[in-house]
Design a protein around this motif. Structure first.
Motif, mmCIF file in Angstrom:
data_model
loop_
_atom_site.group_PDB
_atom_site.id
_atom_site.type_symbol
_atom_site.label_atom_id
_atom_site.label_comp_id
_atom_site.label_asym_id
_atom_site.label_seq_id
_atom_site.Cartn_x
_atom_site.Cartn_y
_atom_site.Cartn_z
ATOM 1 N N LYS A 34 -27.169 -69.917 -25.259
ATOM 2 C CA LYS A 34 -28.155 -69.615 -26.496
ATOM 3 C C LYS A 34 -28.919 -69.441 -26.715
ATOM 4 N N GLY A 35 -29.641 -70.466 -26.735
ATOM 5 C CA GLY A 35 -30.528 -70.816 -26.862
ATOM 6 C C GLY A 35 -31.905 -69.922 -26.489
ATOM 7 N N LEU A 36 -31.324 -69.984 -24.654
ATOM 8 C CA LEU A 36 -32.444 -68.852 -24.053
ATOM 9 C C LEU A 36 -32.558 -67.937 -24.130
ATOM 10 N N VAL A 37 -31.101 -67.203 -24.795
ATOM 11 C CA VAL A 37 -31.118 -65.616 -25.677
ATOM 12 C C VAL A 37 -32.278 -65.582 -26.401
ATOM 13 N N GLN A 38 -32.239 -66.793 -27.537
ATOM 14 C CA GLN A 38 -32.681 -66.285 -28.880
ATOM 15 C C GLN A 38 -34.183 -66.804 -28.361
ATOM 16 N N SER A 39 -34.455 -67.705 -27.771
ATOM 17 C CA SER A 39 -35.510 -67.998 -27.680
ATOM 18 C C SER A 39 -36.482 -66.754 -26.501
ATOM 19 N N VAL A 78 -34.637 -64.097 -25.699
ATOM 20 C CA VAL A 78 -34.578 -61.797 -25.716
ATOM 21 C C VAL A 78 -34.573 -61.690 -27.772
ATOM 22 N N GLY A 79 -34.469 -62.976 -28.146
ATOM 23 C CA GLY A 79 -34.263 -62.810 -29.921
ATOM 24 C C GLY A 79 -33.268 -61.912 -30.334
ATOM 25 N N THR A 80 -33.115 -61.645 -31.651
ATOM 26 C CA THR A 80 -31.568 -61.174 -32.201
ATOM 27 C C THR A 80 -32.125 -59.364 -31.789
ATOM 28 N N HIS A 89 -22.764 -67.175 -22.264
ATOM 29 C CA HIS A 89 -22.783 -66.576 -23.440
ATOM 30 C C HIS A 89 -23.183 -65.343 -23.412
ATOM 31 N N TYR A 90 -22.344 -64.224 -23.984
ATOM 32 C CA TYR A 90 -22.685 -63.140 -23.869
ATOM 33 C C TYR A 90 -23.158 -62.590 -25.223
ATOM 34 N N GLN A 91 -24.644 -62.073 -25.446
ATOM 35 C CA GLN A 91 -24.332 -60.948 -26.417
ATOM 36 C C GLN A 91 -25.243 -59.506 -26.125
ATOM 37 N N GLU A 148 -35.739 -59.136 -19.000
ATOM 38 C CA GLU A 148 -36.462 -57.468 -18.250
ATOM 39 C C GLU A 148 -36.899 -56.662 -19.600
ATOM 40 N N ARG A 149 -38.058 -56.425 -20.226
ATOM 41 C CA ARG A 149 -38.548 -55.518 -21.621
ATOM 42 C C ARG A 149 -39.213 -54.648 -20.774
ATOM 43 N N ARG A 150 -39.112 -53.512 -21.445
ATOM 44 C CA ARG A 150 -39.998 -51.904 -21.455
ATOM 45 C C ARG A 150 -41.061 -52.370 -20.725
#
Lengths: 114, 818
Positions: free
Chosen positions: B667-672, B674-676, B482-484, B637-639
């Protein structure tokens, strides 16, 4: 956004509805609405299921309702399925009438066009 | 002796007149000097006239009332001023000293009088008196003028200067009315800005070329004094009419110039002061020179105000331009930048503005404000500006104050900025320098945005083409990626993934991250991806590969400091060798174990000079059913969060989804996680290895999930060599059972979980679908009934267990066993 599963065309005098991919509970209601919208005033309808890789009972429900409506309106309809494949398997299991099923698109077009 | 004099001659030609009279004043003796001064013959006086007969009427009275009594009382009188009437009637101012001689008996005998010519001295006295009178009059004027000048020096704007000047004629000359007109060089006209009239200044502007007296005086730059109506008729018939109408007898038109007194060449007329008197009056030279002085003082004050005004305007423009440049830089994309430009311009500078860009077949347009000018005329002018690259200003005609400026960079016209100046601002033509500066800056900013858009589009295309390739398919493993892209940062990042077979039995998976963004990063990413595919070999292994990549980076500088997580999997031995070059550690779940980060095999980023250069690799078994997750830093990573918290969260989330179907997992991992809405690109690759003996999946009660489960299940069935017909049957039955659980068990409650387990034996496939809902046959039980019927038709055994929730156990005999 049903474009990936359903497209519409004309074949002779009939409206041709091509279905593709996996039709199941998740997309069947939406596809059904789209088909009903596009074929409301058709003289004849052909549903091409040869590119369908999966069809569940929700898909069967959609086709069943569609056939019912068209029969009532006196509109000829054929479901074109391959010799084998998921769609044929499901439809046969649900015992769809033989006169609805066809394997050859052009022949089906001739039949409904008469 | 040379100074010896004849006494007779001395008497006759003394430097003063001598008169000898009898006590009654009769002249008995007179000298030559007196006769010469007065023009009388001796015979006309001696014995003929009394002294007082020679005096003017007023002096005769003085003679009788003062001179004669004084003389008889004190026997002498000094410095009495008398005007002697000469033979020709001329008056000779004199000063008189007289002495009375007496007889021994005391009676008056005769009077001796000396007469001094006082012509000069009396002149001085007269002048003194006149001067005192003049000084008294001028003092009033001077005081009035001083006050005006003091007010002028404190007046920072033209209108304040005018307010001070318009009071001056009344204060200094007792004028009855006054108005001040200001020259508006931009519009080439004169505008009344101050008046003593209670109705305020006149509202009609006078073109500078007009025949009206105000314009005439402004052109000539001379003071015009119209003493009477007749004079007005002669000089300015229009003025005569006005004077008659308003009841003025005398009018003065004074140009206000920035020259100096007595200097008219090169002096600029900045305004005109007009003032008038209801009584006809003569202005003395002294008064006129004061009027001229007032003209200069007021002119200089207007000049000062203009300079102040220019300085203020320049400062405001500079601030505006700098602010605009900054505001545009904040938005990198083209259309937002164009929109921000018109929003800056309207309403501060213009009441309407439009940016047109010659991009794409239809062009781009951003506009704001109103009213827009006639579209056809505007289109013509825009076309003209695009063709010539020169700005167009119109100050009159149908679209007054509309300007069209080219937005160009080094001669190439990118588009146009059209605007109509805001009311109350100077004309577009007067602001030409400023507007051109604005258009130049905007042109540059928009060209940069255009280039940015272009580069971005290329980079996206490049990246998409590099990531598009399907991973290899093999029943022994499955790869999900998945690439976002980042939401806000619009430039493409340098994240990538890849999976390829080095040999038929050796699989390589990689996730990497190139430093930087944009087209360079995308290009470098492509180069590194190709380099890894080329350098990977059956013998080398990850550490050697990284060493070779270090050498590659020496030639491709943009790849320096790129990070890579790389793993090779031997599909025959189920062993993995991995290495991380500065990249985040892979996350591995083995069947029955919690997820673990792989912290071995670590070394520095590619081409790193500070990092450990010895490349390490680590070997670990990868039993069937293992899942390996490679990812880039955007995932965790989050600031505002510590990195170890990110690791913890990923491990927990990953563990929670260990039974999720592989399709859709990344995709599910990114959604939970990172969010959109996220600031960085995220790139993930998940490798599921081997064939699980037993497939165990949990999915949310969501119809969309069924397709993902089917995909997973199909792969699993194929890897177990289940025949196509049975596969289709199992997929249909499983789908129907899950759909049943969602529709009737959970009635579409999205928090419901459906568990699916599948096992394969040599003879059969068995699937178990469990929900914890309370099953209810709803209105559509007939249609659901079709689903159940299908299950029963395609499966050989079906058992429903409705203890807590519902468990459907289905079994189908494989074709080989039939």
């Amino acid at each position: 956004m049903t474009d990936q599963w359903v497209t519409f065309a004309k074949l002779g005098t009939a409206d041709l509805v091509r279905l593709a991919g996996e039709i199941d509970l998740a997309n069947a209601p939406e596809i059904g609405r789209e088909i009903a919208r596009q074929t409301g005033r058709s003289g004849a309808v052909l549903i091409d299921l040869t590119a369908v890789s999966f069809l569940d009972s929700a898909g069967v429900r959609l086709l069943d309702a569609l056939v019912g409506d068209l029969d009532e309106a006196g509109t000829p309809i054929r479901l074109v399925v391959g010799e084998t494949g998921a769609a044929r398997m499901t439809l046969q299991l649900c015992a769809f009438r033989d006169d609805l099923l066809a394997t050859d698109l052009d022949r089906a077009a001739d039949e409904v066009g008469r | 002796m040379p100074w010896e004099e004849d006494p007779g001659d001395l008497y006759e030609h003394a430097p003063c007149g001598y008169l000898t009279t009898l006590p009654d004043g009769t002249i008995v003796r007179v000298n030559e000097t007196f006769l010469a001064w007065t023009g009388y013959a001796r015979s006309q006086l001696v014995g003929q006239r009394r002294f007082r007969d020679l005096l003017s009427p007023g002096d005769k009275i003085y003679h009788e009332t003062h001179y004669a009594p004084l003389l008889s009382m004190q026997d002498d009188v000094h410095e009495v001023a008398f005007d002697v009437v000469c033979a020709d009637g001329r008056r000779l101012p004199t000063l008189i000293n007289s002495v009375l001689g007496r007889n021994p008996g005391g009676s008056p005998r005769l009077i001796r009088t000396t007469v001094f010519n006082a012509t000069e001295r009396r002149g001085y006295e007269k002048e003194l008196v006149a001067a005192r009178r003049a000084a008294e009059a001028s003092e009033v004027r001077v005081r009035a003028l001083q006050e005006v000048v003091a007010n002028l020096s404190a007046a920072p704007t033209a209108s304040e200067v005018a307010e001070a000047v318009v009071r001056a004629p009344a204060a200094a000359f007792e004028a009855d009315a006054a108005s001040v007109w200001l020259v508006d060089a931009d519009r080439d006209q004169l505008t009344a800005i101050a008046s003593t009239d209670s109705a305020g200044p006149a509202r009609d502007d006078i073109p500078r070329g007009s025949s009206r007296p105000i314009a005439e005086v402004a052109r000539r730059g001379d003071l015009h004094v119209v003493h009477c109506l007749a004079g007005a008729e002669e000089q300015f018939p229009e003025l005569a009419e006005t004077m008659r109408r308003l009841g003025y007898a005398t009018a003065v038109l004074l140009p206000l110039t920035n020259g100096f007194a007595g200097e008219s060449i090169g002096a600029e007329v900045l305004g005109v002061l007009s003032f008038a008197f209801t009584e006809q009056c003569e202005l003395t030279d002294a008064e006129l020179s004061v009027v001229r002085l007032l003209g200069h003082q007021a002119g200089h004050a207007l000049d000062r105000a203009r300079l102040y005004d220019d300085a203020r305007r320049r400062e405001a423009r500079a601030t505006f331009l700098a602010g605009t440049t900054r505001a545009l830089e904040e938005l990198p994309r083209l259309m937002p930048r164009a929109r921000r430009l018109v929003e800056r311009v309207v309403p501060e500078i213009a009441e309407w503005a439009a940016v047109r860009l010659q991009i794409g077949p239809a062009g781009l347009l951003a506009d704001a404000g109103s009213p827009a000018p006639d579209p056809e005329r505007l289109a013509e002018r825009v076309a003209l500006v695009v063709a010539n690259g020169k700005p167009e200003f119109t100050d009159d005609g149908p679209d007054p104050d509309c300007a069209v400026l080219p937005l160009s960079v080094s001669g190439k016209v990118l588009g146009t900025l059209a605007l109509r100046m805001a009311p109350g601002r100077r004309t577009a033509a007067a602001e030409a320098v400023f507007l051109t500066d604005l258009a130049d800056r905007a042109g540059l900013a928009l060209e940069n945005a255009r280039l940015y858009e272009q580069e971005r589009a290329i980079a996206r295309t490049l990246q998409r083409s590099l990531l598009a390739g399907d991973p290899p398919t093999d029943p022994r493993f499955a790869v999900e990626t998945h690439y976002q892209a980042a939401t806000h940062d619009l430039e493409v990042g340098g994240d990538w993934f890849d999976a390829f077979l080095i040999t038929p039995d050796k699989l390589a998976v990689v996730v990497g991250d190139v430093v930087g963004r944009g087209i360079d990063a995308a290009t470098t990413m492509g180069q590194l991806r190709s380099a890894i595919r080329a350098l990977a070999s059956a013998e080398a292994g990850p550490a050697r590969l990284l060493e070779r990549l270090d050498r590659f980076v020496d030639r491709v500088e943009s790849a320096r400091m790129a990070t890579v997580a790389y793993a090779e999997i031997d599909l025959t031995t189920s062993e993995m060798t991995y290495a991380c070059a500065g990249h985040l550690p892979p996350l591995l779940t083995k069947p029955g174990d919690a997820p673990t980060y792989l912290l071995q095999g670590r070394s520095g980023a590619l081409g790193s000079r500070a990092g450990r250069t010895a490349r390490l690799e680590h070997r670990t078994p990868l039993p069937p059913g293992s899942r390996l997750l490679l990812y880039t830093d955007g995932l965790i990573e989050r600031r505002n969060r510590r990195l170890d918290k990110g690791f913890e969260l990923l491990a927990r989330t990953y563990a929670g989804r260990r039974d999720s179907p592989l399709p859709g997992l990344t995709k599910g991992l990114v959604q939970s996680l990172v969010g959109t809405d996220h600031a960085d690109d995220v790139c993930l690759l998940c490798l599921a290895i081997g064939t699980e003996e037993r497939l165990e999946r949990s999915i949310g009660a969501d119809a969309v999930q069924i397709a993902l489960l089917r995909k997973d299940l199909r792969g699993w069935l194929v890897s177990h060599d289940v025949d196509e017909e049975s596969t289709q049957a199992v997929l249909l039955a499983c789908s129907e059972a899950v759909a049943n659980a969602i529709e009737h068990g959970y009635r579409n409650d999205p928090f419901g979980i459906v568990d699916v387990t599948a096992t394969v034996t040599t003879g059969a496939v068995e699937v178990e679908v469990t929900d914890r809902g309370d099953w209810k046959a709803t209105g559509s039980s007939q249609t659901r009934g079709r689903g159940l019927k299908l299950i029963e038709q395609v499966m050989d055994e079906v058992v429903f267990d409705r203890a807590e929730g519902t468990t459907v156990t289905m079994r189908r005999t494989r074709r080989e066993a039939r």
